[in-house]
Design an enzyme around this catalytic site. Structure first.
Site, short mmCIF file in Angstrom:
data_model
loop_
_atom_site.label_atom_id
_atom_site.label_comp_id
_atom_site.label_asym_id
_atom_site.label_seq_id
_atom_site.Cartn_x
_atom_site.Cartn_y
_atom_site.Cartn_z
N GLU A 13 0.87 -1.23 -0.09
CA GLU A 13 0.15 0.03 0.06
C GLU A 13 0.77 1.19 0.12
O GLU A 13 0.99 1.68 -1.00
CB GLU A 13 -0.94 0.07 1.34
CG GLU A 13 -2.02 -0.88 1.28
CD GLU A 13 -3.44 -0.59 2.04
OE1 GLU A 13 -3.77 0.44 1.77
OE2 GLU A 13 -3.56 -1.72 2.76
N GLU A 16 -1.55 -0.78 13.50
CA GLU A 16 -2.64 -0.80 12.85
C GLU A 16 -3.79 -1.06 13.79
O GLU A 16 -4.92 -0.45 13.50
CB GLU A 16 -2.54 -1.16 11.60
CG GLU A 16 -4.01 -1.32 10.64
CD GLU A 16 -3.72 -1.94 9.30
OE1 GLU A 16 -3.08 -2.85 9.05
OE2 GLU A 16 -4.43 -1.41 8.41
#
Ligand code: BGC
Length: 725
Positions: free
Chosen positions: A344, A605
């Site tokens: 990403e 995260e």
């Protein structure tokens, strides 16, 4: 910009994955006073003049919305110039031609990779006799294969040091826009810090793994003494698994590998056109016995100045503060990204919006955000909608609430912290267009209903079986942000001297419609947003209800990306500072310090990236360097340490000193280099009271339990006796 006189050039013959090196041989005809190089590329480049590196900007020209904006760097090369010269520029794929994003299967990756490699440059030589000469990219340049056989953002870099560029061939002109060329706007990207190997581990699986003791974003530089043809091969990981083995399944499609074929003798090398998020490397091949001193982890990020520091009497909390700043360093590599390791590494707008305030306190990010916000604006959809990432490499995505709101929240915060309206003037149209786009996208006037949203991303209150979007109602979140963004547009417009009556009326209608549509609040996040965005009719009652929910949950948060940043603020603003502290200091899952107990060196995260039993929550979406939940640090600066300013006092024109000390941490120190000078605050919990020290370069409003008063700039000590003492 003079560079526009030059021609875009590209390869006459495709070299596939091999990074080309372009060159131009020239002579300086007279004695040189000054020489400058203006340059940029489609890809990322490194330039060398007469074998010496030009500048120390790595991964230039950085990442912008290339379709609209491409930064040009200007280097002073006077010192590097001789009489006869050779300028070489190697161009890697970089962000421009890497297969991003990782999960795309409908052609975008291929399209990006198929874009041409391009170079444009202008060399200006000023002679001591006052004459000038320019050398431009044109047909006189040549290109050859470089030792860099492969390089892209996700998969890493392959180099064969035996390769010597030699078969020089002609280049050709490239038909590419020059209107996109802009001067360098962001901070330059540099090698900022170096870290040594902490331990060489022989894992239970029999692999050799190097631990640098800190997760960073950048690369490993190594020195090796080898015969030509020997192979150095390693890949990168963030954590070891619960058996102590190397692990990087969570990088998903990103191979994150380095392959280097040695030339003869002693050599030092590092990748040049890619980067990795890592704490460990798995040494798959190394000539001889690896020694710790052969390897250095180099942290690469935007050259931002540090402006904020936090320190407390709790070592775990201190490690957390460090983790937050490492999260920022690791994800502020030209663009604020979600994470630096997996396939990403994108400028997710929601993540940036959540973290921006904390970011402004720890580092001076005014320039960094001004550049990124222009990219966000450049990529706004025709109707004003804002994508989920900027630069928008997703193209087809639909705007999501709380993500698109980066368009209003980020400029407003940059203005608030630094006090310069320029960012508002710059972004005002973008801010307004975002709000307007909601008005045309919604299914219900004056609310934002319908659409596709990320909700309260990764919160813990989804119904059993769990969805990543959490349990808060999407229309609730979207409408709350609609109100908030509209309020920010009104504030920004008024500061710029515009008539905002239309948007004021819109804001009033949204608040009224919201109150009617959502008379009750279901989740922690819904309570938080209702209070923080001033939508709740009775904020005290709502905050009290939130406190009760938190207590009932066992003093546990249930919030995700959207609710978490404001949760402790809301509790503290309405008399529940003690509970806010309890949430922050919680060492068990879920809470900010739980990852620290598991050895985290950056912010995770997920609240439970590594579970109690040491196993991973998931492989598919489990980054160990995601700054979003680190946003709680702005609460520590503003509420725990007590350093804030009123909205009308942007840039800390006046300080509001309102600390919330807590016995459990003993003491807390905060330092903040504001635009008005350095502020420092300290409190210490003692047996019969609290001692406060404040050093302020600006007038301050002191708000302590004993009452409120104004003081002039200066150094002060205050003493508050505990009520029961
Ligand atoms: C990213 C997030 C981002 C999200 C959008 C994820 O894959 O890593 O941080 O905001 O997608 O929901």
């Amino acid at each position: 910009m003079e560079i526009k006189k030059a021609q875009w050039i590209t390869l006459a013959r495709d070299m596939g994955d091999i990074c080309p090196v372009f060159r131009r041989i020239f002579a300086a005809k007279k004695s040189v006073e000054k020489a400058e190089l203006e340059i940029t590329a489609l890809g990322v480049y490194e330039a060398e003049l007469n074998g010496k590196r030009v500048g120390d900007f790595v991964l230039a020209p950085g990442w912008t919305s290339y379709e609209h904006r491409l930064q040009v760097q200007t280097y002073d090369i006077s010192e590097l110039l001789s009489q006869s010269n050779e300028l070489r520029v190697t161009v890697g794929r970089g962000w421009f031609r890497s297969p991003m994003p990782g999960w795309d299967n409908d052609g975008m990756k291929k399209q990006r990779m198929d874009q041409p490699c391009g170079l444009i440059a202008l060399l200006r030589i000023g002679y001591t006799d006052g004459t000038e000469e320019t050398i431009l990219t044109d047909a006189a340049w040549e290109a050859s294969e470089s030792p860099t056989l492969f390089s892209e953002i996700y998969d890493g870099e392959t180099c064969d040091a035996r390769v010597v560029p030699g078969s020089w061939q002609k280049v050709k002109a490239l038909d590419w826009s020059k209107d996109i060329l802009i001067p360098q706007e962001g901070e330059e990207i540099r090698e900022m810090e170096r870290g040594a190997v902490r331990e060489i581990i022989r894992t239970p699986a029999g692999e050799t793994v190097l631990d640098f003791g800190q997760e960073v974003t950048g690369w490993v530089e190594f020195t090796v003494n080898a015969h030509a043809g020997a192979l150095v091969h390693f890949n990168h990981g963030e954590v070891l698994d619960n058996h102590g083995n190397f692990y990087n399944e969570n990088y998903r499609g990103a191979k994150a590998e380095v392959r280097y074929t040695c030339k003869e003798g002693k050599q030092t090398w590092r990748p040049r056109f890619t980067f990795f998020g890592f704490r460990y490397i798995h040494l798959i091949s190394w000539p001889g016995e690896p020694k710790p001193e052969d390897f250095t982890a180099v942290a690469v990020y935007s050259d931002m100045k540090r402006t904020g520091w936090l320190k407390s009497g709790d070592p775990l909390l201190n490690r957390f503060f460090s983790n937050v700043t490492w999260g920022q360093r690791g994800n502020f590599l030209d663009v604020p990204t979600d994470c630096p390791q997996r396939d990403e590494r994108l400028g997710w707008t929601g993540d940036a919006e959540v973290f921006v305030k904390t970011a402004t306190y720890f580092y001076d990010v005014e320039r960094f955000f001004k550049k990124w916000l222009r990219d966000l604006a450049a990529d706004q959809f025709p109707d004003g909608g804002v994508g989920s990432v900027a630069p928008n490499v997703l193209k087809k995505d639909k705007p999501s609430a709380a993500w698109g709101d980066a368009a209003t929240i980020c400029p407003w915060q940059i203005y608030q912290t630094y006090g310069d309206k320029a960012v508002l003037a710059d972004q005002f149209d973008s801010m307004k267009k975002w709000v307007d786009s909601i008005g045309s996208a919604t299914a219900t006037p004056d609310l934002w209903t319908g659409g596709t949203h990320f909700g309260d991303w990764l919160s813990l209150d989804a119904a059993e079986g769990g969805d990543r979007k959490g349990g808060s109602r999407p229309d609730f979140i979207a409408s709350a942000y609609y109100a908030h963004s509209t309020a920010l547009v009104v504030k920004a417009g008024k500061l710029l001297g515009k008539d905002m009556s239309e948007y004021e009326a819109l804001h009033e209608r949204i608040v009224a419609a919201f109150r009617q549509a959502f008379p009750t609040y279901l989740t922690q996040t819904e309570h938080v947003l209702a209070v923080h965005f001033r939508l709740a009719e009775n904020p005290q009652k709502t905050a009290d209800a939130l406190a009760e929910m938190v207590v009932k949950a066992g003093i546990q948060l249930r919030t995700g990306f959207v609710g978490t940043p404001y949760l402790l603020h809301v509790l503290t603003d309405y008399g529940h500072a003690d509970l806010a502290w309890s949430l922050l200091l919680r060492r068990e899952y879920p809470g900010w310090l739980y990852p620290v107990t598991k050895g985290a060196t950056t912010v995770w995260e997920r609240w439970n990236g590594i579970k109690e039993d040491g196993s991973f929550e998931t492989a598919s979406m489990n980054s160990f360097n995601h700054y979003a939940y680190g946003a709680v640090a702005d609460w520590v600066f503003e509420q725990a340490a007590g350093l804030r300013h009123g909205e009308e006092q942007a840039g800390f024109a006046e300080l509001i000193y309102a600390p919330h000390p807590d016995e459990r941490v003993g003491w807390l120190q905060a330092k903040l280099n504001t635009r008005r000078g350095p502020v420092s605050a300290y409190w210490q919990w003692e047996r019969d009271g609290v001692r406060y020290e404040l050093d302020t370069p600006m007038p301050a409003l002191i708000r302590l339990p004993g009452g409120e008063r104004k003081v002039e700039p200066g150094a002060y000590t205050f003493w508050e006796k505990h009520p029961e003492a």
